[in-house]
Enzyme design. Structure first.
Site, PDB file in Angstrom:
ATOM      1  N   LYS A 182       0.860  -1.203   0.000  1.00 36.23           N
ATOM      2  CA  LYS A 182       0.000   0.000   0.000  1.00 36.23           C
ATOM      3  C   LYS A 182       0.889   1.242   0.000  1.00 36.23           C
ATOM      4  O   LYS A 182       1.554   1.536   0.994  1.00 36.23           O
ATOM      5  CB  LYS A 182      -0.900   0.054   1.237  1.00 36.23           C
ATOM      6  CG  LYS A 182      -1.917   1.196   1.123  1.00 36.23           C
ATOM      7  CD  LYS A 182      -2.514   1.626   2.452  1.00 36.23           C
ATOM      8  CE  LYS A 182      -1.687   2.629   3.187  1.00 36.23           C
ATOM      9  NZ  LYS A 182      -1.536   3.923   2.513  1.00 36.23           N
ATOM     10  N   GLY A 234       7.736   5.105   7.431  1.00 33.43           N
ATOM     11  CA  GLY A 234       6.933   6.305   7.633  1.00 33.43           C
ATOM     12  C   GLY A 234       7.340   6.983   8.923  1.00 33.43           C
ATOM     13  O   GLY A 234       8.451   6.790   9.429  1.00 33.43           O
ATOM     14  N   GLY A 239       4.590   4.593  13.257  1.00 33.45           N
ATOM     15  CA  GLY A 239       5.336   3.370  13.593  1.00 33.45           C
ATOM     16  C   GLY A 239       4.986   2.855  14.980  1.00 33.45           C
ATOM     17  O   GLY A 239       4.803   1.653  15.189  1.00 33.45           O
ATOM     18  N   GLU A 256      10.820   1.383   9.596  1.00 37.19           N
ATOM     19  CA  GLU A 256      11.821   2.373   9.159  1.00 37.19           C
ATOM     20  C   GLU A 256      11.201   3.738   9.365  1.00 37.19           C
ATOM     21  O   GLU A 256      10.302   4.133   8.619  1.00 37.19           O
ATOM     22  CB  GLU A 256      12.169   2.150   7.682  1.00 37.19           C
ATOM     23  CG  GLU A 256      12.786   0.798   7.397  1.00 37.19           C
ATOM     24  CD  GLU A 256      14.165   0.633   7.981  1.00 37.19           C
ATOM     25  OE1 GLU A 256      14.800   1.648   8.339  1.00 37.19           O
ATOM     26  OE2 GLU A 256      14.618  -0.515   8.105  1.00 37.19           O
ATOM     27  N   CYS A 289      14.497  10.997   5.238  1.00 40.76           N
ATOM     28  CA  CYS A 289      14.603  10.565   6.637  1.00 40.76           C
ATOM     29  C   CYS A 289      16.043  10.589   7.133  1.00 40.76           C
ATOM     30  O   CYS A 289      16.299  10.853   8.298  1.00 40.76           O
ATOM     31  CB  CYS A 289      14.036   9.158   6.770  1.00 40.76           C
ATOM     32  SG  CYS A 289      14.782   8.027   5.588  1.00 40.76           S
ATOM     33  N   GLU A 389      11.888  15.893  14.172  1.00 41.17           N
ATOM     34  CA  GLU A 389      12.099  15.806  12.730  1.00 41.17           C
ATOM     35  C   GLU A 389      11.249  16.892  12.069  1.00 41.17           C
ATOM     36  O   GLU A 389      10.040  16.976  12.311  1.00 41.17           O
ATOM     37  CB  GLU A 389      11.654  14.429  12.242  1.00 41.17           C
ATOM     38  CG  GLU A 389      11.820  14.252  10.760  1.00 41.17           C
ATOM     39  CD  GLU A 389      11.362  12.885  10.272  1.00 41.17           C
ATOM     40  OE1 GLU A 389      10.227  12.485  10.590  1.00 41.17           O
ATOM     41  OE2 GLU A 389      12.140  12.232   9.570  1.00 41.17           O
TER      42      GLU A 389
END
Ligand code: NAD
Length: 499
Positions: A182, A234, A239, A256, A289, A389
């Site tokens: 997906k 993501g 996560g 990840e 990332c 982030e």
């Protein structure tokens, strides 16, 4: 409608390419703010059929019981088709993510094929090993074999869609799993085209399924008892939610997640190469990332590093992704642009100084989601802008004394641990310090990495690795097989390839 307009428009469910699913979703080009495609938006009905097909295909052994060579042949045929469609994948990455042309083709479309081929070819040697024969009597043979988990639910983000799809499809399928993939609703076309090419390459029905949809479809994948493993890339927030939800059925997890990676400059660092390495934060408009966005600089180098960065950024052309002169494209959406601007405002209110950028650039197409690349100084490692982030083109420069111990403490004092870097003239010291940085990849005066380099995080940056030997083995579980060796059978356990 041209041929190009029909590519990357179909879901793949149980070997059937599907367009009529009742709903559509608009895909917006971040360079212009205009809708570029309207694609079928799958939902829980398509997901249910896809999961049933993936389960059936795994359980009937049509794929998992083929030899690695047989699976690899199909996947290498798929690789040739992907290569033949490089221009289409590049176009999707440009128009759906806003990745500029000079990055999209080389780094997002061609480079991951090196990872893909490495993963497919290394499966021959990684999926079984012999242990020494136990002398007995009776003598016992023993082998350790790596077997597929079963059905993999793969969920990918929008920022590097093609690369991250390939990082999951190649290792999962070559090791014998089946998959439902997906992609993110912002950038689904690469996954849809991959599914279409998988049919052409002869991937058996149900082995790879591609469905579209948002968080509801992702959540249903994670909760479904027919799924054995979740491979997710993501945000750390999602996560964490996935880890909780997958706990109910104890699925194997590959997560990840986000990053806030530090580049630690020691006082003897070469400023020119340090500035060049830092400048890479403009890649993907800061929406990568693993980008190094937290620069720890000794007092003695601070001003020259900031001046070097500001001078270099004057030459970074911000513009639409399809302009070959563009060095930095837009961010993904108006909402992302607003969020990034708000973070910069809060940083300034907390005492940070804007050394470069901080606003919206001139001379870019109206309607696109553009920001200037931004350098913030006078930042403390405890500020929001240094801890969270940002996922936008913002780098923070943090001063420290120059004592390596303090530098390492600051580098590690962050919730994330995806990538780290050390800049120093003393490579031996740099390599010793590299072992003390809590991150999945650490670079000493280096920016390159090989096709076999595992990628993944410590701490809130995730669990597990993608790419290379470690990335391949994530998609396998371990079985130990022991057998009594018939008397007179002198074959070595390594010769028992049927095990
Ligand atoms: P996101 O977490 O919002 O969404 C990622 C995917 O998860 C999408 O397909 C989305 O539809 C789906 N999703 C959303 N909520 C879900 C839920 N509750 N359950 C299941 N699926 C759900 O991330 P994004 O905005 O698409 O991507 C940006 C993030 O991805 C950044 O944090 C970035 O650091 C991270 N990222 C990490 C890596 C890595 O390798 N570590 C690589 C690229 C991006």
């Amino acid at each position: 409608m041209t041929t190009l307009d029909t590519l990357g428009t179909k879901l793949l469910v149980g070997g059937e390419l599907v367009t009529d699913v009742g709903n559509t979703c608009d895909v917006v080009d971040p360079s212009t703010g205009q809708v570029v495609r309207s694609l079928p938006l799958g939902g829980l009905t398509q997901l249910d059929s896809a999961l049933a097909a993936a389960r059936r295909a795994f359980d009937d052994g049509c794929w998992s019981e083929l030899s690695v060579d047989q699976r690899a042949r199909v996947l290498l045929r798929l690789a040739e088709l992907i290569d033949a469609h490089s221009a289409d994948f590049t176009r999707f990455v440009e128009t759906e993510v806003g990745t500029c042309r000079r990055v999209a083709g080389p780094a997002q479309v061609r480079r991951p094929m090196g990872h893909y081929r490495d993963l497919v070819s290394r499966a021959h040697s990684e999926l079984g090993r012999s242990l020494p024969r136990l002398p007995g009597p009776p003598a016992t043979g023993q082998r350790v074999v790596r077997e597929p988990w079963g059905v993999v639910a793969a969920i990918t983000p929008w920022n590097a869609p093609h690369l991250l799809n390939l990082w999951k499809v190649a290792p999962a399928l070559v090791t014998g799993n089946t998959m439902v993939l997906k992609p993110a609703p912002e950038a689904p076309s690469c996954a849809l085209l991959l599914g279409e090419l998988a049919v052409e390459a002869g991937v058996p029905p149900g082995v790879l399924n591609v469905v579209t949809g948002g968080a509801d479809v992702g959540q249903a994948m994670v909760a479904d008892p027919r799924v054995d493993m979740v491979a997710f890339t993501g945000s750390s927030a999602v996560g964490r939610a996935i880890a909780q939800q997958a706990g109910a059925t104890l699925k194997h997890l590959l997560l990840e997640l986000g990053g806030k990676s530090a580049l630690l400059a020691l006082p003897d660092a070469d400023v020119a190469s340090l500035v060049a390495a830092t400048l890479r934060f403009v890649t993907l408009a800061g929406q990568g990332c693993g980008l190094l966005t937290r620069i720890l600089v000794p007092d003695t180098l601070h001003d020259s590093v900031v001046e070097g960065l500001v001078e270099a950024l004057r030459h970074v052309r911000v513009g639409p992704a399809d302009d070959p002169e563009t060095v930095m494209g837009p961010v993904i959406s108006a909402a992302a642009r607003d969020r990034i601007e708000a973070i910069v405002s809060r940083a300034v209110a907390a005492g940070a100084r804007i050394a470069y950028g901080g606003g919206r650039p001139d001379g870019v197409p109206a309607g696109g989601f553009y920001l200037e690349p931004t350098v913030l100084t006078e930042v403390d490692n405890d500020m929001e802008v240094a801890r969270e982030e940002i996922f936008g083109p913002v780098v923070v420069v943090i001063r420290y004394s120059g004592d390596p111990e303090e530098g390492i403490r600051l580098a590690n004092d962050n919730p994330y641990g995806l990538v780290g870097a050390i800049w120093t003239a003393d490579t031996d010291l740099g390599l010793r310090l590299a072992r003390r940085i809590r991150a999945g990849q650490v670079r000493v005066n280096a920016t390159a990495s090989g096709n076999e380099a595992p990628f993944g995080g410590y701490k809130q940056s995730g669990v597990g690795r993608e790419v290379g030997r470690e990335g391949l083995l994530e998609y396998t579980t371990v079985k130990y097989v022991a057998w009594q060796i018939p008397s007179g059978d002198e074959r070595s356990t390594a010769d028992r390839s049927e095990v």
